[in-house]
Design a protein around this motif. Structure first.
Motif, short mmCIF file in Angstrom:
data_model
loop_
_atom_site.label_atom_id
_atom_site.label_comp_id
_atom_site.label_asym_id
_atom_site.label_seq_id
_atom_site.Cartn_x
_atom_site.Cartn_y
_atom_site.Cartn_z
N ASP A 197 7.09 39.65 20.48
CA ASP A 197 8.25 40.67 20.42
C ASP A 197 9.01 40.57 21.61
O ASP A 197 10.28 40.99 21.34
CB ASP A 197 7.62 42.06 20.42
N GLU A 198 8.79 40.04 22.58
CA GLU A 198 9.65 40.18 23.78
C GLU A 198 10.76 38.99 23.64
O GLU A 198 11.63 39.25 24.32
CB GLU A 198 9.00 39.59 25.03
N VAL A 199 10.37 38.09 22.82
CA VAL A 199 11.63 37.23 22.60
C VAL A 199 12.54 37.52 21.36
O VAL A 199 11.83 37.44 20.20
CB VAL A 199 10.94 35.75 22.29
N ASP A 200 13.72 37.83 21.63
CA ASP A 200 14.49 38.28 20.54
C ASP A 200 15.21 36.96 19.75
O ASP A 200 14.90 35.94 20.01
CB ASP A 200 15.79 39.29 20.83
N ASP A 201 15.86 37.19 18.68
CA ASP A 201 16.02 36.37 17.69
C ASP A 201 17.15 35.36 18.31
O ASP A 201 17.31 33.94 18.13
CB ASP A 201 16.74 37.11 16.34
N LEU A 202 18.08 35.89 19.12
CA LEU A 202 19.13 35.13 19.86
C LEU A 202 18.53 33.99 20.85
O LEU A 202 19.00 32.93 20.87
CB LEU A 202 20.35 35.87 20.30
N ASN A 203 17.51 34.30 21.45
CA ASN A 203 16.58 33.53 22.28
C ASN A 203 15.73 32.55 21.26
O ASN A 203 15.61 31.29 21.66
CB ASN A 203 15.69 34.19 23.25
N LEU B 211 8.23 31.05 28.85
CA LEU B 211 9.00 31.72 29.96
C LEU B 211 9.99 32.42 29.38
O LEU B 211 10.46 33.44 30.38
CB LEU B 211 9.83 30.05 30.19
N MET B 212 10.22 32.47 28.38
CA MET B 212 11.15 33.43 27.65
C MET B 212 10.48 34.80 27.73
O MET B 212 10.94 36.04 27.96
CB MET B 212 11.69 33.40 26.27
N ARG B 213 9.16 34.83 27.13
CA ARG B 213 8.46 36.18 27.11
C ARG B 213 8.41 36.70 28.51
O ARG B 213 8.18 38.07 28.71
CB ARG B 213 6.89 35.91 26.58
#
Length: 349
Positions: free
Chosen positions: A113-119, A298-300
């Protein structure tokens, strides 16, 4: 875009099957799962590892796949599906420029959930840069030169900073908006590709500019490692001459047929030249992990946010405008263009 403008080499054509739907960078939701899939469910938000290696072809792993180098798989033209380096270059799979595509269960990467669609839609290109850095990391306090201020060049910068590698980073970019993005992501020096860029790059790298009898300037000294992220004659030439003796050049740009490259610096300065394609498994925090999983982690953790690099979004029906936008980057401050498919799947252009 290299493919659309016919800039790619025909040497990759044995690993493509026609006709195919373009697109291998995607975020979306699962619409249907196969009967042998037990860890994935309809509606789940995912990204896809598009590399079509042995497992996705129902084959026993080749030596490259066995050691975790799926991007170097030797069976990309064999197996239960037609040839294709990636989803988006294979007749059987579809691609992200369509409403749907199919993928093997081993290629699916659930998104937290912490990684949005744009990422999420940028996990794939960021993984290319991350793979290059993890396989070719600078030493502490190295001088690093990144040639190219597009998505891959900026992603190399982001990867270096996210991995907390203590090095000085110089970005050689073409446009002011690329330089501003590089500055925001922590570049130490920005050099613009203008009439004085050779002298300015040499100055930043504490190198000396020498004048040959004829031809372009020669650089004595330079960066310890250069990440070349453009793939053009000029950028390849610069990567070689701006590398310090005994240094390394990592080629990420999709270089094709180069006719006017002076390779003198390679033997004269005993340079190491490394190519880099896609992503595989890399060492991260003491473990050997799929590069895409590292990128997602890393994104999370909040160490990587590439969403500001998405500057334009189009529906697939507006593909002509999307291509026109990409072809006029300077006028439109273009970094990354994506397609939205009814807000369910993002495919990069």
């Amino acid at each position: 875009m290299n493919l659309l403008y016919l800039h790619d080499s025909p040497s990759t054509s044995p690993f493509v099957s026609f006709p195919f739907t373009i697109g291998h960078e995607a975020v979306g939701q699962i619409d249907e799962v196969g009967s042998n899939v037990d860890r994935l469910s309809k509606g789940q938000r995912i990204v896809i590892n598009p590399v079509l290696s042995c497992e996705s072809r129902d084959m026993e792993p080749c030596p490259a796949c066995m050691r975790g180098d799926q991007s170097l798989c030797i069976n990309k033209n064999k197996g239960s599906i037609q040839p294709g380096l990636l989803i988006g270059a294979c007749h059987n799979t579809g691609g992200s420029w369509g409403q749907y595509l199919v993928a093997h269960k081993s290629q699916i990467k659930p998104l937290p959930d912490e990684v949005d669609d744009l990422n999420g839609v940028l996990v794939e290109p960021f993984s290319c840069a991350l793979h290059a850095v993890l396989r070719n990391p600078p030493a502490p306090n190295d001088n690093v030169l990144i040639i190219g201020g597009g998505l891959i060049g900026l992603s190399v910068l982001v990867a270096l900073r996210a991995l907390d590698i203590k090095c000085s980073i110089t970005m050689l970019v073409k446009y002011s908006f690329q330089g501003e993005a590089a500055k925001s992501y922590g570049a130490d020096h920005i050099v613009y590709l203008d009439k004085s860029y050779v002298g300015e790059t040499a100055r930043v790298l504490n190198a000396e500019v020498l004048r040959p009898v004829i031809g372009d300037e020669v650089i004595q000294g330079g960066a310890d490692i250069v990440y070349e992220c453009v793939g053009k004659d000029k950028s390849i030439k610069d990567s070689l001459r701006f590398t310090h003796s005994g240094g390394k050049v990592v080629l990420l740009g999709l270089a094709s047929v180069m006719e006017k490259i002076d390779w003198t610096a390679v033997w004269l300065n005993e340079l190491t030249i490394k190519g880099c394609f896609a992503y595989s498994y890399n060492e991260f925090e003491g473990e050997n992990i799929d590069t895409m999983d590292i990128a997602i982690e890393l994104m999370r953790r909040g160490k990587v946010d590439l969403s500001p690099l998405i500057t334009h979004r189009f529906s697939l029906a507006d593909y002509k405008l999307a291509f026109k936008t990409i072809s006029k980057k300077q006028k439109r401050d273009v970094l990354k263009v994506i397609f939205d498919h009814d807000k369910t799947v993002g495919g990069s252009a």
